[in-house]
Motif scaffolding. Structure first.
Motif, PDB file in Angstrom:
ATOM      1  N   SER A  37       0.798  -1.223   0.000  1.00  0.00           N
ATOM      2  CA  SER A  37       0.000   0.000   0.000  1.00  0.00           C
ATOM      3  C   SER A  37       0.835   1.280   0.000  1.00  0.00           C
ATOM      4  O   SER A  37       0.309   2.355  -0.245  1.00  0.00           O
ATOM      5  N   ILE A  38       2.132   1.182   0.280  1.00  0.00           N
ATOM      6  CA  ILE A  38       2.994   2.365   0.324  1.00  0.00           C
ATOM      7  C   ILE A  38       3.558   2.639  -1.074  1.00  0.00           C
ATOM      8  O   ILE A  38       4.168   1.758  -1.681  1.00  0.00           O
ATOM      9  N   PRO A  39       3.361   3.857  -1.611  1.00  0.00           N
ATOM     10  CA  PRO A  39       3.896   4.195  -2.941  1.00  0.00           C
ATOM     11  C   PRO A  39       5.431   4.113  -2.967  1.00  0.00           C
ATOM     12  O   PRO A  39       6.097   4.310  -1.956  1.00  0.00           O
ATOM     13  N   VAL A  40       5.965   3.840  -4.147  1.00  0.00           N
ATOM     14  CA  VAL A  40       7.403   3.710  -4.360  1.00  0.00           C
ATOM     15  C   VAL A  40       7.866   4.853  -5.258  1.00  0.00           C
ATOM     16  O   VAL A  40       7.212   5.161  -6.250  1.00  0.00           O
ATOM     17  N   THR A  41       8.990   5.480  -4.909  1.00  0.00           N
ATOM     18  CA  THR A  41       9.528   6.557  -5.743  1.00  0.00           C
ATOM     19  C   THR A  41      10.328   5.955  -6.891  1.00  0.00           C
ATOM     20  O   THR A  41      11.176   5.093  -6.677  1.00  0.00           O
ATOM     21  N   ARG A  42      10.029   6.414  -8.105  1.00  0.00           N
ATOM     22  CA  ARG A  42      10.717   5.937  -9.307  1.00  0.00           C
ATOM     23  C   ARG A  42      11.225   7.136 -10.093  1.00  0.00           C
ATOM     24  O   ARG A  42      10.603   8.193 -10.108  1.00  0.00           O
ATOM     25  N   GLY A  43      12.368   6.937 -10.789  1.00  0.00           N
ATOM     26  CA  GLY A  43      12.959   7.995 -11.592  1.00  0.00           C
ATOM     27  C   GLY A  43      13.592   7.442 -12.851  1.00  0.00           C
ATOM     28  O   GLY A  43      13.399   6.264 -13.185  1.00  0.00           O
ATOM     29  N   PRO A  44      14.365   8.260 -13.562  1.00  0.00           N
ATOM     30  CA  PRO A  44      14.976   7.839 -14.830  1.00  0.00           C
ATOM     31  C   PRO A  44      15.738   6.523 -14.707  1.00  0.00           C
ATOM     32  O   PRO A  44      16.502   6.314 -13.772  1.00  0.00           O
ATOM     33  N   GLY A  45      15.459   5.622 -15.653  1.00  0.00           N
ATOM     34  CA  GLY A  45      16.105   4.312 -15.690  1.00  0.00           C
ATOM     35  C   GLY A  45      15.328   3.231 -14.966  1.00  0.00           C
ATOM     36  O   GLY A  45      15.578   2.045 -15.174  1.00  0.00           O
ATOM     37  N   ASP A  46      14.353   3.611 -14.131  1.00  0.00           N
ATOM     38  CA  ASP A  46      13.562   2.625 -13.388  1.00  0.00           C
ATOM     39  C   ASP A  46      12.452   2.057 -14.267  1.00  0.00           C
ATOM     40  O   ASP A  46      11.920   2.732 -15.140  1.00  0.00           O
ATOM     41  N   GLU A  47      12.098   0.802 -13.981  1.00  0.00           N
ATOM     42  CA  GLU A  47      10.995   0.146 -14.680  1.00  0.00           C
ATOM     43  C   GLU A  47       9.676   0.505 -14.008  1.00  0.00           C
ATOM     44  O   GLU A  47       9.615   0.651 -12.780  1.00  0.00           O
ATOM     45  N   VAL A  48       8.624   0.642 -14.797  1.00  0.00           N
ATOM     46  CA  VAL A  48       7.266   0.823 -14.297  1.00  0.00           C
ATOM     47  C   VAL A  48       6.382  -0.207 -14.991  1.00  0.00           C
ATOM     48  O   VAL A  48       6.726  -0.733 -16.047  1.00  0.00           O
ATOM     49  N   TYR A  49       5.235  -0.487 -14.380  1.00  0.00           N
ATOM     50  CA  TYR A  49       4.400  -1.585 -14.862  1.00  0.00           C
ATOM     51  C   TYR A  49       2.984  -1.124 -15.180  1.00  0.00           C
ATOM     52  O   TYR A  49       2.454  -0.224 -14.529  1.00  0.00           O
ATOM     53  N   ALA A  50       2.382  -1.782 -16.166  1.00  0.00           N
ATOM     54  CA  ALA A  50       1.010  -1.485 -16.566  1.00  0.00           C
ATOM     55  C   ALA A  50       0.083  -1.636 -15.371  1.00  0.00           C
ATOM     56  O   ALA A  50       0.291  -2.490 -14.510  1.00  0.00           O
ATOM     57  N   SER A  51      -0.951  -0.796 -15.298  1.00  0.00           N
ATOM     58  CA  SER A  51      -1.998  -0.804 -14.269  1.00  0.00           C
ATOM     59  C   SER A  51      -1.570  -0.221 -12.940  1.00  0.00           C
ATOM     60  O   SER A  51      -2.338  -0.252 -11.989  1.00  0.00           O
ATOM     61  N   THR A  52      -0.336   0.297 -12.837  1.00  0.00           N
ATOM     62  CA  THR A  52       0.054   1.022 -11.636  1.00  0.00           C
ATOM     63  C   THR A  52      -0.324   2.491 -11.845  1.00  0.00           C
ATOM     64  O   THR A  52      -0.620   2.905 -12.964  1.00  0.00           O
ATOM     65  N   VAL A  53      -0.330   3.284 -10.771  1.00  0.00           N
ATOM     66  CA  VAL A  53      -0.819   4.658 -10.854  1.00  0.00           C
ATOM     67  C   VAL A  53       0.291   5.652 -10.532  1.00  0.00           C
ATOM     68  O   VAL A  53       0.975   5.522  -9.518  1.00  0.00           O
ATOM     69  N   ASN A  54       0.462   6.625 -11.411  1.00  0.00           N
ATOM     70  CA  ASN A  54       1.410   7.716 -11.206  1.00  0.00           C
ATOM     71  C   ASN A  54       0.752   8.728 -10.267  1.00  0.00           C
ATOM     72  O   ASN A  54      -0.269   9.312 -10.604  1.00  0.00           O
ATOM     73  N   LEU A  55       1.337   8.946  -9.093  1.00  0.00           N
ATOM     74  CA  LEU A  55       0.681   9.781  -8.088  1.00  0.00           C
ATOM     75  C   LEU A  55       1.069  11.253  -8.120  1.00  0.00           C
ATOM     76  O   LEU A  55       0.253  12.109  -7.814  1.00  0.00           O
ATOM     77  N   ARG A  56       2.324  11.599  -8.449  1.00  0.00           N
ATOM     78  CA  ARG A  56       2.753  12.993  -8.250  1.00  0.00           C
ATOM     79  C   ARG A  56       3.232  13.708  -9.509  1.00  0.00           C
ATOM     80  O   ARG A  56       2.592  14.605  -9.984  1.00  0.00           O
ATOM     81  N   GLY A  57       4.408  13.372 -10.017  1.00  0.00           N
ATOM     82  CA  GLY A  57       4.998  14.118 -11.119  1.00  0.00           C
ATOM     83  C   GLY A  57       4.671  13.533 -12.478  1.00  0.00           C
ATOM     84  O   GLY A  57       4.222  12.402 -12.591  1.00  0.00           O
ATOM     85  N   SER A  58       4.906  14.314 -13.524  1.00  0.00           N
ATOM     86  CA  SER A  58       4.743  13.817 -14.891  1.00  0.00           C
ATOM     87  C   SER A  58       5.930  12.940 -15.252  1.00  0.00           C
ATOM     88  O   SER A  58       7.062  13.227 -14.872  1.00  0.00           O
ATOM     89  N   LEU A  59       5.679  11.869 -16.002  1.00  0.00           N
ATOM     90  CA  LEU A  59       6.724  10.930 -16.409  1.00  0.00           C
ATOM     91  C   LEU A  59       6.710  10.739 -17.916  1.00  0.00           C
ATOM     92  O   LEU A  59       5.638  10.642 -18.525  1.00  0.00           O
ATOM     93  N   LYS A  60       7.892  10.690 -18.509  1.00  0.00           N
ATOM     94  CA  LYS A  60       8.024  10.280 -19.899  1.00  0.00           C
ATOM     95  C   LYS A  60       8.548   8.851 -19.853  1.00  0.00           C
ATOM     96  O   LYS A  60       9.595   8.582 -19.264  1.00  0.00           O
ATOM     97  N   ILE A  61       7.792   7.930 -20.453  1.00  0.00           N
ATOM     98  CA  ILE A  61       8.096   6.500 -20.375  1.00  0.00           C
ATOM     99  C   ILE A  61       8.301   5.936 -21.768  1.00  0.00           C
ATOM    100  O   ILE A  61       7.540   6.246 -22.693  1.00  0.00           O
ATOM    101  N   GLU A  62       9.316   5.076 -21.913  1.00  0.00           N
ATOM    102  CA  GLU A  62       9.517   4.337 -23.161  1.00  0.00           C
ATOM    103  C   GLU A  62       8.895   2.958 -22.991  1.00  0.00           C
ATOM    104  O   GLU A  62       9.213   2.227 -22.053  1.00  0.00           O
TER     105      GLU A  62
END
Length: 74
Positions: A37-62
């Motif tokens: 239940s605790i959000p995880v901080t992610r930045g450049p180079g990190d993997e993100v997964y479908a169906s997760t929710v971006n809570l704060r900043g804008s992200l450019k994802i490849e």
């Protein structure tokens, strides 16, 4: 969408596909994947997964995987 496409994910939006962050830093709610239940901080180079929710900043994802190959679809 095709592998290699760049996507802009704004705060509050669901991440549409598995990918790698190219630009931006944000807290990601990964409860749909991990159950945590605790959000995880992610930045450049990190993997993100479908169906997760971006809570704060804008992200450019490849996009790195086709929609039928995402972690959530498995």
């Amino acid at each position: 969408l095709r592998v290699g496409d760049l996507l802009l994910v704004k705060p509050g939006e669901r991440i549409p596909t598995d990918g790698k962050i190219i630009e931006g830093v944000s807290a990601i709610d990964e409860a749909a994947i991990t159950g945590e239940s605790i959000p995880v901080t992610r930045g450049p180079g990190d993997e993100v997964y479908a169906s997760t929710v971006n809570l704060r900043g804008s992200l450019k994802i490849e996009m790195t995987k086709a929609s039928d190959e995402t972690l959530f679809s498995k």
